[in-house]
Design an enzyme around this catalytic site. Structure first.
Site, mmCIF file in Angstrom:
data_model
loop_
_atom_site.group_PDB
_atom_site.id
_atom_site.type_symbol
_atom_site.label_atom_id
_atom_site.label_comp_id
_atom_site.label_asym_id
_atom_site.label_seq_id
_atom_site.Cartn_x
_atom_site.Cartn_y
_atom_site.Cartn_z
ATOM 1 N N ARG A 119 -3.601 -7.585 -20.793
ATOM 2 C CA ARG A 119 -4.700 -7.091 -21.505
ATOM 3 C C ARG A 119 -4.171 -5.872 -22.703
ATOM 4 O O ARG A 119 -4.432 -5.499 -23.841
ATOM 5 C CB ARG A 119 -5.545 -5.800 -21.160
ATOM 6 C CG ARG A 119 -6.073 -6.734 -19.790
ATOM 7 C CD ARG A 119 -7.263 -6.197 -19.198
ATOM 8 N NE ARG A 119 -8.931 -6.533 -19.995
ATOM 9 C CZ ARG A 119 -9.171 -4.735 -20.705
ATOM 10 N NH1 ARG A 119 -8.632 -3.938 -20.219
ATOM 11 N NH2 ARG A 119 -10.316 -5.309 -21.187
ATOM 12 N N PRO A 159 0.822 -0.955 -0.056
ATOM 13 C CA PRO A 159 0.339 -0.025 0.374
ATOM 14 C C PRO A 159 0.932 0.900 -0.216
ATOM 15 O O PRO A 159 0.334 1.926 -0.570
ATOM 16 C CB PRO A 159 -0.831 -0.026 1.254
ATOM 17 C CG PRO A 159 -0.301 -1.026 1.934
ATOM 18 C CD PRO A 159 0.517 -2.134 0.879
ATOM 19 N N GLU A 180 2.475 -8.120 8.438
ATOM 20 C CA GLU A 180 2.980 -6.197 8.587
ATOM 21 C C GLU A 180 3.158 -5.973 7.579
ATOM 22 O O GLU A 180 3.051 -4.531 7.040
ATOM 23 C CB GLU A 180 3.110 -5.866 9.953
ATOM 24 C CG GLU A 180 1.867 -6.506 10.653
ATOM 25 C CD GLU A 180 0.662 -5.858 11.232
ATOM 26 O OE1 GLU A 180 0.722 -3.993 11.331
ATOM 27 O OE2 GLU A 180 -0.184 -5.994 11.076
HETATM 28 N N1 ADE Z 1 -0.836 -5.153 0.455
HETATM 29 C C1 ADE Z 1 -1.422 -5.029 0.507
HETATM 30 N N2 ADE Z 1 -2.337 -4.281 0.637
HETATM 31 C C2 ADE Z 1 -1.757 -3.249 -0.738
HETATM 32 C C3 ADE Z 1 -2.257 -2.971 -1.799
HETATM 33 N N3 ADE Z 1 -3.520 -1.251 -1.365
HETATM 34 N N4 ADE Z 1 -1.728 -2.379 -3.192
HETATM 35 C C4 ADE Z 1 -0.912 -3.297 -3.350
HETATM 36 N N5 ADE Z 1 -0.152 -4.534 -2.158
HETATM 37 C C5 ADE Z 1 -1.020 -4.725 -1.230
#
Ligand code: ADE
Length: 281
Positions: free
Chosen positions: A167, A93, A129
């Protein structure tokens, strides 16, 4: 069989998550046609202790577990060499946001002058985590997030990246122009689609689509794209390439919205309906 256009090397603790999707989507056909190849590696196979441990408590305390660096380095370097022979992308993330243009960049690279070669990309799926920071610092060359939310691991994100990137490869979609029409490919949301029957439960397909007038249909679709984008994702209009005609249409939309606000009388250009204003966050 010719070389695949795209080769994904996926490092994960859960390779079994990938198989059902890869075997039942358009990706399976892409694989059968030799266009996209996906190798799955279980990071646990590179542990050297009796219990095959891949995670440990964080230094400094706190909750959750952290993926250990040794099996990740051993797996990635064991497959790709040291330094790794291709980009290593961590799904996290904290990465740069994945978009249609990032998918294009992954499919073809920034250097379009080297066609006919396999693009090899490694995807590293984090869990728990997170991963030990030394993996980010010394092994990974790129970090991608599929959106501002936290998944329990990078596997779903890796599937999203594989799907959207594949794609772009010519031959993966039945319709070679499909990817160019997609929402986001032109910087706008896509126009609405209809198929038979022409009337369903009293809801009719817009007349113009039955007219056979390809020029008018193309203009209507473009205007619908502009309208949807203006209503749902006005931020995209700031960067989308727009023609003079597009700008004129958007100006008309704004003007008719203004007149609704003042006298409640206006109709949306081209539709006979009053315009809905852009969604506000
Ligand atoms: N791993 C956990 N959340 C994620 C996300 N939003 N994007 C990519 N990998 C992730």
């Amino acid at each position: 069989m010719p070389l695949p256009a795209l080769l994904f090397e996926v490092f994960t603790l859960f390779p079994e998550v990938f198989e059902p999707y890869l075997q039942s989507s358009i990706l399976q056909r892409a694989h059968q046609r030799g266009l996209v190849e996906i190798n799955l590696y279980n990071i646990r196979d590179w542990t050297s202790d009796r219990h095959h441990i891949t995670d440990d408590e964080p230094y400094g305390g706190g909750g959750g577990m952290v993926m250990k660096p040794e099996p990740i380095f051993a797996a990635v370097e064991g497959v790709l060499g040291s330094p790794p022979a291709c980009p290593v992308i961590l799904l996290t993330p904290q990465g740069r946001t994945f978009t249609q243009s990032v998918a294009h960049e992954l499919a073809f690279g920034n250097d379009a002058s080297v066609p006919d070669q396999t693009r090899r990309l490694a995807l590293l799926c984090g869990r728990y985590e997170g991963v030990d920071e030394r993996v980010r610092q010394h092994l990974v060359s790129d970090q991608i997030s599929i959106g501002d939310y936290v998944l329990t691991g990078g596997e779903l994100a890796a599937l999203v990246v594989i799907d959207a990137t594949a794609r772009w490869i010519p031959g993966v979609l039945g319709d070679p122009d499909g990817v160019l029409d997609d929402s986001h490919a032109s910087g706008l949301l896509e126009y609405p689609h209809y198929t038979r029957p022409a009337e369903f439960r009293g809801w009719s397909v817009p007349e113009i689509l039955l007219s056979g007038d390809h020029g008018r249909i193309a203009r209507w679709r473009r205007e619908q794209s502009l309208l949807r984008t203006w209503q749902r994702r006005p931020d995209l209009l700031e960067t989308a390439p727009l023609s003079k005609l597009d700008r004129k249409f958007l100006d008309q939309l704004r003007t008719s919205l203004d007149s609704i606000k003042t006298d409640g009388s206006s109709k949306m250009p081209g539709s006979g309906e009053p315009p809905k204003p852009p969604d506000t966050p």
